[in-house]
Design a protein around this motif. Structure first.
Motif, PDB file in Angstrom:
ATOM      1  N   UNK A 113      19.118  17.685 -35.384  1.00 46.57           N
ATOM      2  CA  UNK A 113      17.919  16.895 -35.175  1.00 46.57           C
ATOM      3  C   UNK A 113      17.189  17.312 -33.904  1.00 46.57           C
ATOM      4  N   UNK A 114      17.934  17.545 -32.854  1.00 51.10           N
ATOM      5  CA  UNK A 114      17.321  17.966 -31.583  1.00 51.10           C
ATOM      6  C   UNK A 114      16.606  19.307 -31.757  1.00 51.10           C
ATOM      7  N   UNK A 115      17.280  20.254 -32.403  1.00 48.85           N
ATOM      8  CA  UNK A 115      16.671  21.571 -32.598  1.00 48.85           C
ATOM      9  C   UNK A 115      15.413  21.492 -33.462  1.00 48.85           C
ATOM     10  N   UNK A 116      15.432  20.594 -34.463  1.00 50.06           N
ATOM     11  CA  UNK A 116      14.232  20.428 -35.288  1.00 50.06           C
ATOM     12  C   UNK A 116      13.104  19.833 -34.459  1.00 50.06           C
ATOM     13  N   UNK A 117      13.413  18.843 -33.618  1.00 50.40           N
ATOM     14  CA  UNK A 117      12.399  18.305 -32.702  1.00 50.40           C
ATOM     15  C   UNK A 117      11.764  19.415 -31.881  1.00 50.40           C
ATOM     16  N   UNK A 118      12.618  20.281 -31.307  1.00 52.92           N
ATOM     17  CA  UNK A 118      12.120  21.352 -30.446  1.00 52.92           C
ATOM     18  C   UNK A 118      11.271  22.353 -31.228  1.00 52.92           C
ATOM     19  N   UNK A 119      11.694  22.649 -32.454  1.00 54.05           N
ATOM     20  CA  UNK A 119      10.933  23.588 -33.283  1.00 54.05           C
ATOM     21  C   UNK A 119       9.556  23.027 -33.609  1.00 54.05           C
ATOM     22  N   UNK A 120       9.514  21.749 -33.988  1.00 50.14           N
ATOM     23  CA  UNK A 120       8.236  21.132 -34.330  1.00 50.14           C
ATOM     24  C   UNK A 120       7.327  21.032 -33.110  1.00 50.14           C
ATOM     25  N   UNK A 296      18.169  13.246 -27.358  1.00 49.59           N
ATOM     26  CA  UNK A 296      18.165  13.875 -26.042  1.00 49.59           C
ATOM     27  C   UNK A 296      19.313  14.872 -25.880  1.00 49.59           C
ATOM     28  N   UNK A 297      19.184  15.747 -24.897  1.00 52.34           N
ATOM     29  CA  UNK A 297      20.222  16.753 -24.612  1.00 52.34           C
ATOM     30  C   UNK A 297      20.261  16.983 -23.109  1.00 52.34           C
ATOM     31  N   UNK A 298      21.441  16.838 -22.517  1.00 50.24           N
ATOM     32  CA  UNK A 298      21.587  16.991 -21.067  1.00 50.24           C
ATOM     33  C   UNK A 298      22.154  18.339 -20.663  1.00 50.24           C
ATOM     34  N   UNK A 299      22.174  19.270 -21.579  1.00 54.46           N
ATOM     35  CA  UNK A 299      22.749  20.579 -21.309  1.00 54.46           C
ATOM     36  C   UNK A 299      24.169  20.704 -21.804  1.00 54.46           C
ATOM     37  N   UNK A 300      24.780  19.571 -22.139  1.00 55.92           N
ATOM     38  CA  UNK A 300      26.152  19.566 -22.635  1.00 55.92           C
ATOM     39  C   UNK A 300      26.294  18.729 -23.896  1.00 55.92           C
ATOM     40  N   UNK A 301      25.797  17.497 -23.845  1.00 53.20           N
ATOM     41  CA  UNK A 301      25.956  16.570 -24.961  1.00 53.20           C
ATOM     42  C   UNK A 301      24.598  16.127 -25.513  1.00 53.20           C
ATOM     43  N   UNK A 302      24.596  15.814 -26.795  1.00 53.88           N
ATOM     44  CA  UNK A 302      23.412  15.267 -27.448  1.00 53.88           C
ATOM     45  C   UNK A 302      23.570  13.751 -27.541  1.00 53.88           C
ATOM     46  N   UNK A 303      22.467  13.032 -27.419  1.00 55.07           N
ATOM     47  CA  UNK A 303      22.556  11.575 -27.400  1.00 55.07           C
ATOM     48  C   UNK A 303      21.259  10.958 -27.898  1.00 55.07           C
ATOM     49  N   UNK A 304      21.315   9.654 -28.143  1.00 53.45           N
ATOM     50  CA  UNK A 304      20.124   8.895 -28.515  1.00 53.45           C
ATOM     51  C   UNK A 304      19.423   8.424 -27.251  1.00 53.45           C
ATOM     52  N   UNK A 305      18.132   8.720 -27.173  1.00 54.20           N
ATOM     53  CA  UNK A 305      17.344   8.380 -25.988  1.00 54.20           C
ATOM     54  C   UNK A 305      16.451   7.176 -26.284  1.00 54.20           C
ATOM     55  N   UNK A 306      16.781   6.051 -25.639  1.00 48.83           N
ATOM     56  CA  UNK A 306      15.999   4.828 -25.816  1.00 48.83           C
ATOM     57  C   UNK A 306      15.086   4.555 -24.619  1.00 48.83           C
ATOM     58  N   UNK A 307      15.025   5.498 -23.688  1.00 54.70           N
ATOM     59  CA  UNK A 307      14.274   5.278 -22.451  1.00 54.70           C
ATOM     60  C   UNK A 307      12.790   5.616 -22.634  1.00 54.70           C
ATOM     61  N   UNK A 308      12.117   4.799 -23.435  1.00 57.00           N
ATOM     62  CA  UNK A 308      10.688   4.970 -23.688  1.00 57.00           C
ATOM     63  C   UNK A 308      10.016   3.624 -23.424  1.00 57.00           C
ATOM     64  N   UNK A 309       9.495   3.415 -22.241  1.00 56.99           N
ATOM     65  CA  UNK A 309       9.049   2.082 -21.818  1.00 56.99           C
ATOM     66  C   UNK A 309       7.928   1.466 -22.652  1.00 56.99           C
ATOM     67  N   UNK A 310       7.080   2.299 -23.278  1.00 58.18           N
ATOM     68  CA  UNK A 310       5.956   1.764 -24.054  1.00 58.18           C
ATOM     69  C   UNK A 310       6.164   1.886 -25.558  1.00 58.18           C
TER      70      UNK A 310
END
Length: 477
Positions: A113-120, A296-310
Motif C-alpha cells: 500500500x505504501x509503495x502504491x501511494x508513492x507511485x501514484x 506511513x514508513x519510518x525507514x524500518x517499519x510501516x504503520x497507519x498514520x492518523x496524524x492528520x489534524x484536519x
C-alpha cells in the motif's frame, strides 16, 4: 419490434426438484447441538438442486455475458482495458489477511500500500495520496469533501458542460451549488465564461484533462490561474488519465486534487458493479485534510498514520479495496516507465479510428483526439430515422460491445468510443469495417438496425416500459 429472449435460461427455482441436494455434511462430533424451537425455521424456500445443476446454470449465464476477455469493448470514458491475468493470480497471495491484524503481522501488506501511494504521488505530481475511496465517484466525493473542509464559506463548484455526470453529482452531495459553464467552439473550457463564473463564492473547478470529448485542454495553465486567482481549488477527474499517464502530470498542470481510477488506468477489473478503487492525491497544503489513516514508513517499519489534524474522517471501512490496490501495484511494477507507451498506444488507437471513420460519421470538434473519440449520428438519424441507440445495438450482432451513447450531452446522438491500448490493429480494422457497414445499413435496410440486436441472448427490450414500470425487487412467489 420488441422481442423476448431468444435463448432462455430458467431461474434456479424453476429447475428445482423435490429432495434433490447438492451437498453432504459430516455427522456431528459428540452430542448434537440443540437449537431452541423458537429459532428453528419453519421452512426454507430455496431451490433443491444438485451441484451439477448449479454449476451448469451459472456457467450458462456466464456464456451469455460479454466482457473485455470476450471481445472489443469500446465503452467511451470507461477505459475497459484488458486485465493481465498475472495480477489476478498474484493478488490471491494476499487473500488470507484480516484487516484487524496488528500492524506488525501485516508489514508486507502495508509495504504494498505504501509503495502504491508513492507511485501514484509520482505519476500525478501530488504530495500525498489516500487509497481509501472504493470507486471513481467515491474519489470525486472525497475530493469534494476535502474542498468543502478547506474552503469554508465558499458555496459554489464550477463544472464544465462536458463534464462527467458524477462531477456535478459529487459536488452537490458535498453541499455545493453547481455552476455550469459552456464549452467553446473547440470543445474545451471557455476562458471568458470561466472568468465570469468565478467569484468569492467559488470553492473550486472540477475538470478532466483530456476532457470527455477526448480533447486536451491546451489552456489548462490559464484555467488554473483563473481558478486560483479567485481563491478556488482545481480538481482533476482521473477518468481520462489513461491518455496522459507517464507523459504529463495533473499536479504540474496546476491541479490541487487528483482522483485515480485504478480499475481504469491501472487495469484492475472494471465493470459488473465492482470492485473499484478511486484513490485521491492532494497538494502539500491539503495533506492534513485527507481521510485517515495513510500508510506511513519510518525507514524500518510501516504503520497507519492518523496524524492528520484536519482530516475529513474515513470514507471507507478499513483501508479501501485492498486487493484492487494490490492488482494496481502489480500492474504498475510490471509496466514501469512503459506506462507512457501504453498511453501513447491508447492515443494512437483513438486517432486511427477517428481518421478512418470521419468520412462516415460526423465528428464535432476537429482537433486531434487523445484516448477517445465522440461521433455524432445526428445526420444519420435525420436521414434514416436510425438513432445512436440503434447503431449501438446493432454492434452487438457483430460481437462488439456497444460504446457509450448520448454522452457527452453537448454532442447530439453521440457515440463515445474508447479503444484503449488493448486493441490490436486487426481489432480496430474489424471495428471500422463493422461501423461503416452499419452506417450503410441505416440507409439501405434501416429496419435491420432499428430492430437490433438479432444474435444476442436477449433481443430489443421495451425501454419505455422498463423506465415507467421498473421491477426493483424480487419476491419468491
Amino acid at each position: 419490434m420488441y422481442r423476448q429472449a431468444k435463448f432462455s435460461e430458467p431461474l434456479l427455482r424453476e429447475k428445482s426438484v423435490s429432495q434433490r441436494v447438492g451437498y453432504s455434511l459430516p455427522e456431528p462430533l459428540g452430542e448434537p447441538v440443540t437449537i431452541p424451537h423458537s429459532l428453528v425455521r419453519k421452512e426454507l424456500p430455496l431451490p433443491e438442486l444438485s451441484e451439477v445443476d448449479v454449476v451448469r446454470h451459472f456457467t450458462r449465464l456466464s456464456e451469455m455475458n460479454f466482457g473485455v476477455d470476450t471481445g472489443t469493448y469500446p465503452l467511451g470514458s470507461c477505459t475497459m482495458k484488458y486485465n493481465p491475468k498475472i495480477t489476478e493470480e498474484l493478488s490471491t497471495l494476499f487473500s488470507g489477511f484480516h484487516p484487524l491484524q496488528d500492524e506488525s503481522t501485516i508489514q508486507g501488506c502495508l509495504e504494498v500500500l505504501y509503495n502504491l501511494q508513492e507511485y501514484l504521488k509520482l505519476i500525478s505530481g501530488t504530495a500525498a495520496v489516500t487509497l481509501q475511496p472504493a470507486a471513481g465517484a467515491g474519489g470525486e466525493l472525497t475530493g469534494a469533501l476535502i474542498i468543502k473542509a478547506c474552503q469554508k464559506g465558499r458555496t459554489e463548484m464550477v463544472v464544465p458542460d462536458s463534464a462527467h455526470g458524477t462531477n456535478p453529482a459529487s459536488a452537490h452531495m458535498a453541499g455545493f451549488d453547481v455552476v455550469e459553464i459552456p464549452s467553446n467552439d473547440q470543445g474545451t473550457v471557455d476562458l471568458e465564461a470561466l472568468k465570469s463564473a468565478v467569484s468569492e463564492k467559488t470553492a473550486g473547478l472540477m475538470l478532466t484533462n483530456p476532457n470527455t470529448l477526448g480533447i486536451f485542454e491546451k489552456d489548462i495553465l490559464q484555467v488554473a490561474d483563473i481558478v486560483h486567482d479567485a481563491g478556488g481549488l482545481l480538481y482533476y477527474d482521473g477518468a481520462n488519465l489513461n491518455a496522459i499517464a507517464g507523459i504529463c502530470r495533473p499536479g504540474d498542470m496546476g491541479f490541487d486534487i487528483v482522483h485515480f481510477n485504478l480499475h481504469k488506468t491501472f487495469s484492475t477489473p472494471h465493470g459488473g458493479g465492482g470492485p473499484g478503487s478511486g484513490p485521491v492525491g492532494v497538494c502539500e497544503k491539503l495533506k492534513s485534510y485527507l481521510p485517515v489513516p495513510l500508510i506511513g514508513f519510518n525507514g524500518k517499519d510501516y504503520s497507519f498514520d492518523y496524524d492528520l489534524p484536519n482530516t475529513i474522517g474515513k470514507v471507507h471501512g478499513f483501508y479501501g479495496n485492498f486487493q484492487v490496490a494490490v492488482k494496481a501495484y502489480i500492474y504498475a511494477v510490471i509496466m514501469g516507465s512503459d506506462i507512457r507507451t501504453a498511453s501513447q498506444m491508447a492515443v494512437l488507437n483513438a486517432n486511427y479510428l477517428a481518421e478512418n471513420l470521419k468520412d462516415h460519421y460526423e465528428m464535432p470538434y476537429q482537433p486531434l483526439r487523445k484516448h477517445e473519440i465522440v461521433l455524432s449520428c445526428e445526420k444519420i438519424k435525420r436521414e434514416t430515422d436510425c438513432r445512436a441507440l440503434d447503431i449501438a445495438k446493432r454492434l452487438l450482432d457483430y460481437g462488439i460491445h456497444a460504446p457509450t451513447i448520448y454522452f457527452p450531452l453537448i454532442v447530439h446522438e453521440a457515440l463515445m468510443i474508447e479503444p484503449t491500448e488493448s486493441e490490436s490493429k486487426e481489432d480496430l480494422d474489424t471495428f471500422i469495417e463493422v461501423m461503416i457497414k452499419i452506417k450503410n445499413e441505416c440507409y439501405t435496410t434501416p429496419d435491420i438496425v432499428k430492430e437490433a440486436p438479432h444474435n444476442t441472448a436477449v433481443g430489443r427490450l421495451d425501454e419505455v416500459k422498463a423506465a415507467r414500470n421498473p421491477v426493483l425487487a424480487w419476491n419468491q412467489i
